[in-house]
Scaffold this active site. Structure first.
Site, mmCIF file in Angstrom:
data_model
loop_
_atom_site.group_PDB
_atom_site.id
_atom_site.type_symbol
_atom_site.label_atom_id
_atom_site.label_comp_id
_atom_site.label_asym_id
_atom_site.label_seq_id
_atom_site.Cartn_x
_atom_site.Cartn_y
_atom_site.Cartn_z
ATOM 1 N N ASN A 254 9.888 -1.942 -16.275
ATOM 2 C CA ASN A 254 10.329 -2.925 -15.675
ATOM 3 C C ASN A 254 9.635 -4.087 -14.607
ATOM 4 O OD1 ASN A 254 9.554 -1.530 -13.589
ATOM 5 N ND2 ASN A 254 12.129 -1.515 -12.579
ATOM 6 N N LEU B 136 17.277 7.850 -23.216
ATOM 7 C CA LEU B 136 16.253 7.135 -23.536
ATOM 8 C C LEU B 136 16.998 7.891 -25.526
ATOM 9 C CD1 LEU B 136 12.673 7.640 -22.140
ATOM 10 C CD2 LEU B 136 14.571 5.375 -22.481
ATOM 11 N N SER C 235 5.526 4.013 -12.247
ATOM 12 C CA SER C 235 6.068 4.242 -10.926
ATOM 13 C C SER C 235 4.504 3.233 -10.192
ATOM 14 C CB SER C 235 5.841 5.546 -10.586
ATOM 15 O OG SER C 235 5.647 5.494 -8.826
ATOM 16 N N TYR D 171 6.399 8.960 -2.542
ATOM 17 C CA TYR D 171 6.049 8.586 -3.478
ATOM 18 C C TYR D 171 5.973 10.310 -3.716
ATOM 19 C CZ TYR D 171 1.888 7.193 -6.003
ATOM 20 O OH TYR D 171 0.804 6.906 -7.165
ATOM 21 N N ARG E 94 -3.700 -3.187 -1.899
ATOM 22 C CA ARG E 94 -4.525 -1.618 -1.999
ATOM 23 C C ARG E 94 -5.586 -2.314 -1.738
ATOM 24 N NH1 ARG E 94 -2.535 2.065 -7.236
ATOM 25 N NH2 ARG E 94 -1.977 0.003 -7.965
HETATM 26 N N1 UDP Z 1 -7.336 -0.190 3.357
HETATM 27 C C1 UDP Z 1 -8.009 -0.978 4.309
HETATM 28 N N2 UDP Z 1 -7.230 -2.613 4.397
HETATM 29 C C2 UDP Z 1 -6.364 -3.064 3.405
HETATM 30 C C3 UDP Z 1 -6.119 -1.887 2.408
HETATM 31 C C4 UDP Z 1 -6.103 -0.686 2.862
HETATM 32 O O1 UDP Z 1 -7.901 -0.904 5.426
HETATM 33 O O2 UDP Z 1 -6.537 -4.387 3.639
HETATM 34 C C5 UDP Z 1 -7.558 1.357 3.446
HETATM 35 C C6 UDP Z 1 -6.526 1.874 3.469
HETATM 36 O O3 UDP Z 1 -5.821 2.092 4.792
HETATM 37 C C7 UDP Z 1 -6.894 3.882 3.436
HETATM 38 C C8 UDP Z 1 -7.762 2.951 2.066
HETATM 39 O O4 UDP Z 1 -8.230 1.374 2.452
HETATM 40 O O5 UDP Z 1 -7.108 4.507 4.398
HETATM 41 C C9 UDP Z 1 -7.192 2.906 0.948
HETATM 42 O O6 UDP Z 1 -6.350 1.801 1.075
HETATM 43 P P1 UDP Z 1 -4.873 1.715 -0.636
HETATM 44 O O7 UDP Z 1 -4.444 1.316 0.066
HETATM 45 O O8 UDP Z 1 -6.217 1.174 -1.754
HETATM 46 O O9 UDP Z 1 -5.135 3.006 -1.326
HETATM 47 P P2 UDP Z 1 -5.081 4.742 -0.918
HETATM 48 O O10 UDP Z 1 -5.919 5.276 -0.938
HETATM 49 O O11 UDP Z 1 -4.478 4.660 0.524
HETATM 50 O O12 UDP Z 1 -3.373 5.042 -1.581
#
Ligand code: UDP
Length: 323
Positions: A32, A62, A76, A151, A192
């Site tokens: 979606n 479905l 997701s 989540y 991320r």
């Molecule tokens: N993080 C960060 N700066 C960013 C994005 C993420 O320092 O711009 C950190 C976040 O706080 C976490 C780690 O990087 O400690 C991994 O984050 P991500 O969002 O990739 O995925 P997660 O492992 O938390 O699901």
């Protein structure tokens, strides 16, 4: 053989659809676009055995048109970043539903028609782990009311629902817990760590580290992850249904180390590092114990980190550079 891939336009799903087509499968991709991207499946649309259906798998049962030999439930949102619209924190209800009701719709199909199902669970079900590295037997340290619970609790429920279908209806459902994965087809705007660091470095903006940079993550290249996922799905072990496998790369680094690697690999960048306040409920360490997948599936990641990062950077250059 026919496969249904929910979330097939997502980061991992789009690679899976591609891999299945290359292996001669016919593929129905259900998405979606809550966090998937049209760009990631654009080339696949030319393939005669690829069908894209734009639809929310949680919306309703479905029909038999979706029956398949293999069902991969990957749909997701997966980015935790609260500041980006496609993250699970920005879509908490949809996230909770797709890992419960949406999964149920997929399991119902497998129940009606047979065929194997695979549910993509996550390392987040370990929460902020008190055991390190995390083995599949570890029950986790999760807050049921915290900001990530939409989540991680939904994924925990998804595992429980899968086990109900296995025990009650003998549906052959496979369970994987995916640890941090990276590579081409990541959404540059999903917030991320690597998408942020790479897009920041490419545009000479400071790399944003949340906290002091000493938290750790272990990153697995997407092609390695796919091989593990397919090995779980195709395993002929008599106990493969309901057996959980951690899939990830045990090589662990701090967030600061990743930031420095990105800067080294983009030498033209004049970016610096900027430290921002820590994110609430951010797990401090995460590293998979993959002994089970190693011994039972003979699987382990192979892509060296720097090479995987260089390929990911090439992808981001291609999709973010204005033409
Ligand atoms: N993080 C960060 N700066 C960013 C994005 C993420 O320092 O711009 C950190 C976040 O706080 C976490 C780690 O990087 O400690 C991994 O984050 P991500 O969002 O990739 O995925 P997660 O492992 O938390 O699901």
């Amino acid at each position: 053989m026919r496969a249904l891939v929910t979330g097939g336009a997502g980061f991992i799903g789009s690679h899976l659809c591609h891999q299945l087509l290359v292996s001669g499968w016919s593929v129905i991709c259900l998405d979606n676009f809550a966090s998937g991207m049209h760009r990631s499946v654009a080339r696949l649309l030319e393939h005669p055995d690829f069908r894209l259906v734009e639809r929310d798998v949680s919306a309703g049962p479905l029909s038999d048109d979706f029956r398949a030999d293999r069902y991969f439930h990957l749909a997701s949102p997966a980015s935790p970043n609260p500041y980006t619209p496609r993250s699970y924190m920005a879509q908490p209800l949809e996230t909770a539903m797709v890992n419960s009701i949406g999964l149920r719709h997929v399991l119902d199909l497998a129940h009606r028609h047979g065929g194997r199902a695979l549910f993509a669970s996550t390392s987040e079900i370990y929460g902020d782990p008190l055991e390190h590295p995390q083995r599949e037997e570890y029950w986790g340290n999760v807050s049921s009311t915290g900001p990530r619970s939409c989540y991680d609790e939904a994924k925990r429920f998804g595992e429980a629902l899968s086990m109900i279908y296995l025990r009650k209806y003998a549906v052959d459902v496979r369970l994987i817990r995916i640890f941090n994965t990276y590579g081409p087809n990541m959404d540059p705007e999903d917030g991320r760590m690597l998408p942020n660091f790479i897009t920041q470095a490419l545009s000479n903006r400071p790399l944003t580290i949340y906290g002091d940079g000493h938290y750790t993550r272990s990153l697995c290249y997407v092609q390695d992850l796919l091989e593990g996922m397919l090995a779980v799905m195709e395993s002929e072990r008599p106990d493969a249904g309901g057996r959980v496998y951690n899939l990830g790369n045990p090589e662990e680094h701090t967030i600061l180390e990743y930031a420095k690697m990105v800067l080294e690999l983009i030498p033209s960048s004049s970016s610096t590092i900027s430290y921002l306040p820590p994110v609430p409920d951010d797990p401090s360490r995460r590293q998979p114990d993959i002994s089970r997948a190693r011994s039972e599936l003979e699987w382990e990641p192979r892509m060296p980190l720097r090479e995987g990062l260089a390929r990911t950077i090439d992808y981001f250059r291609e999709v973010t550079t204005p033409r």
